[in-house]
Motif scaffolding. Structure first.
Motif, PDB file in Angstrom:
ATOM      1  N   PRO A  94     -22.361  65.866  43.255  1.00 40.62           N
ATOM      2  CA  PRO A  94     -22.284  64.552  43.914  1.00 40.62           C
ATOM      3  C   PRO A  94     -23.521  63.721  43.601  1.00 40.62           C
ATOM      4  O   PRO A  94     -24.641  64.227  43.586  1.00 40.62           O
ATOM      5  N   ARG A  95     -23.288  62.422  43.358  1.00 36.93           N
ATOM      6  CA  ARG A  95     -24.418  61.527  43.128  1.00 36.93           C
ATOM      7  C   ARG A  95     -24.063  60.140  43.631  1.00 36.93           C
ATOM      8  O   ARG A  95     -22.899  59.733  43.610  1.00 36.93           O
ATOM      9  N   LEU A  96     -25.081  59.410  44.078  1.00 31.39           N
ATOM     10  CA  LEU A  96     -24.875  58.095  44.674  1.00 31.39           C
ATOM     11  C   LEU A  96     -24.810  57.023  43.592  1.00 31.39           C
ATOM     12  O   LEU A  96     -25.697  56.166  43.458  1.00 31.39           O
ATOM     13  N   SER A  97     -23.746  57.077  42.797  1.00 28.45           N
ATOM     14  CA  SER A  97     -23.513  56.073  41.759  1.00 28.45           C
ATOM     15  C   SER A  97     -22.178  55.392  42.061  1.00 28.45           C
ATOM     16  O   SER A  97     -21.119  55.811  41.589  1.00 28.45           O
ATOM     17  N   PHE A  98     -22.230  54.340  42.873  1.00 23.09           N
ATOM     18  CA  PHE A  98     -21.011  53.725  43.389  1.00 23.09           C
ATOM     19  C   PHE A  98     -20.297  52.930  42.303  1.00 23.09           C
ATOM     20  O   PHE A  98     -20.918  52.179  41.536  1.00 23.09           O
ATOM     21  N   VAL A  99     -18.985  53.097  42.266  1.00 23.68           N
ATOM     22  CA  VAL A  99     -18.155  52.385  41.290  1.00 23.68           C
ATOM     23  C   VAL A  99     -16.999  51.654  41.973  1.00 23.68           C
ATOM     24  O   VAL A  99     -16.053  51.235  41.316  1.00 23.68           O
ATOM     25  N   GLY A 100     -17.061  51.522  43.287  1.00 21.67           N
ATOM     26  CA  GLY A 100     -16.009  50.823  44.008  1.00 21.67           C
ATOM     27  C   GLY A 100     -14.692  51.596  43.985  1.00 21.67           C
ATOM     28  O   GLY A 100     -14.656  52.804  44.214  1.00 21.67           O
ATOM     29  N   GLN A 123     -12.453  72.274  37.203  1.00 23.70           N
ATOM     30  CA  GLN A 123     -12.278  72.520  35.779  1.00 23.70           C
ATOM     31  C   GLN A 123     -12.747  71.334  34.944  1.00 23.70           C
ATOM     32  O   GLN A 123     -13.519  71.494  34.009  1.00 23.70           O
ATOM     33  N   ALA A 124     -12.271  70.143  35.287  1.00 27.81           N
ATOM     34  CA  ALA A 124     -12.707  68.950  34.557  1.00 27.81           C
ATOM     35  C   ALA A 124     -14.093  68.494  34.997  1.00 27.81           C
ATOM     36  O   ALA A 124     -14.694  67.634  34.354  1.00 27.81           O
ATOM     37  N   GLN A 125     -14.592  69.056  36.111  1.00 34.22           N
ATOM     38  CA  GLN A 125     -15.919  68.716  36.640  1.00 34.22           C
ATOM     39  C   GLN A 125     -16.050  67.214  36.857  1.00 34.22           C
ATOM     40  O   GLN A 125     -17.045  66.586  36.483  1.00 34.22           O
ATOM     41  N   ASN A 126     -15.029  66.659  37.493  1.00 32.96           N
ATOM     42  CA  ASN A 126     -15.014  65.229  37.816  1.00 32.96           C
ATOM     43  C   ASN A 126     -14.797  65.117  39.329  1.00 32.96           C
ATOM     44  O   ASN A 126     -13.675  64.913  39.796  1.00 32.96           O
ATOM     45  N   LEU A 127     -15.873  65.284  40.094  1.00 34.14           N
ATOM     46  CA  LEU A 127     -15.762  65.297  41.542  1.00 34.14           C
ATOM     47  C   LEU A 127     -15.241  63.975  42.091  1.00 34.14           C
ATOM     48  O   LEU A 127     -14.481  63.958  43.056  1.00 34.14           O
ATOM     49  N   GLY A 128     -15.660  62.871  41.500  1.00 31.01           N
ATOM     50  CA  GLY A 128     -15.226  61.569  41.994  1.00 31.01           C
ATOM     51  C   GLY A 128     -13.720  61.410  41.943  1.00 31.01           C
ATOM     52  O   GLY A 128     -13.100  60.946  42.908  1.00 31.01           O
TER      53      GLY A 128
END
Length: 301
Positions: free
Chosen positions: A53-59, A264-269
């Motif tokens: 997790p990281r605080l990189s907001f993309v709306g 698996q895809a390591q895409n938490l967002g």
């Protein structure tokens, strides 16, 4: 006297104090893990989190990507088909079996055990068993062809258009026994005088079930529907064991989509966005029902 009586009454906050103290760990668990985890998931669904997790907001970018993905759309369609048919067939078959069991048949305990036994198996075991049963090389299709019907074809797990129905068969085999037991418990709670009065009045048995017994079993049906619905939303094991989401993406379901993107895809967002949409879907269904059932839908006397 009135003042002394009031003075003798315990404070409402101190009533059942031991029970309230004992419930504190469960309350904290619900608040911290369930409520806190829910808000944490929603919060990070608006970020571009990958492995961590990281605080990189993309709306709303994650949600736009989600609904533009054919895999997610297929997963939602499969869940809708699986959910509607599973709910209908589980209730109908389970109630019919319960009605037959309620006729005081011989070897009732044996039959009840046989019908309930599949529920004791894990979904992985059930999925693997039905993967074998539906395999065209040595399953139902091979058996039927071996007795002479060489043109018979039955391989739902290998046909993209009907693969979700193959998964549905395994789910019904495992879960219908539990529904039967719940319905049977409800039927056994019906007063015998009601059946006698219906027979005296000459009411056909099917009308007695439809217009008298089923309305009286409303709490049982509500409980059963909640149990079935919870299993529908989180369906994952059967799909992984039987098809792994295939052929292609034709048997994809939301829970598997979430797992694959998060681990698996390591895409938490993207995984968080899919989880949030599952939560919103459940809330849209549950909140109005809960309000009508426990809130303003009932008249207060």
């Amino acid at each position: 006297m009135t003042g002394q009586a009031r003075a003798g009454r315990p404070n409402k906050l101190l009533r059942n104090l031991n029970a309230k103290i004992a419930s504190i760990p469960m309350i904290l668990t619900a608040l911290v893990i369930f409520v806190g985890g829910t808000f944490w998931t929603i919060f990070y669904s608006f970020t571009n989190s990958k492995l961590l997790p990281r605080l990189s907001f993309v709306g709303f970018d994650q949600y736009q990507r989600l609904w533009a993905a054919p895999r997610w759309v297929t997963a939602i369609e499969n869940l809708a088909v699986y959910g509607i048919l599973s709910l209908i067939f589980s209730l109908v078959i389970g109630f019919m079996l319960a009605a037959l069991m309620d006729q005081k048949i011989r070897f009732e305990n044996t039959f009840r055990t046989i019908f309930l036994y599949p529920f004791a198996l894990s979904f992985i075991v059930t999925g693997l068993v039905w993967q074998w049963v539906l395999n065209p090389d040595f399953g139902i299709q091979a058996v039927v062809r071996s007795i002479g019907w060489t043109s018979f074809t039955f391989n739902p797990l290998y046909t993209p258009e009907i693969v979700i129905y193959g998964i549905l068969i395994a789910a019904l085999w495992q879960g219908t026994g539990l529904v039967m037991c719940l319905m049977l418990a409800g039927l056994r709670g019906i007063d015998e005088d009601i059946w006698k009065a219906a027979r005296v009045d000459g009411i056909p048995m099917w009308r007695t079930y439809l217009f008298i017994v089923i309305p009286m079993m409303r709490p049982v049906f509500i409980t059963t529907i909640v149990i079935i619905a919870s299993g529908i939303v989180k369906v994952y094991d059967l799909v992984v064991a039987q098809t792994s989401g295939g052929p292609g993406i034709s048997s994809e379901v939301p829970a598997k989509y979430v797992y694959d993107y998060m681990f698996q895809a390591q895409n938490l967002g993207q995984g968080f966005a899919a989880s949030t949409m599952m939560l919103v879907t459940v809330a849209i269904i549950v909140v109005p029902w809960a309000y009508l059932e426990f809130g303003g839908g009932r008249k207060r006397g």
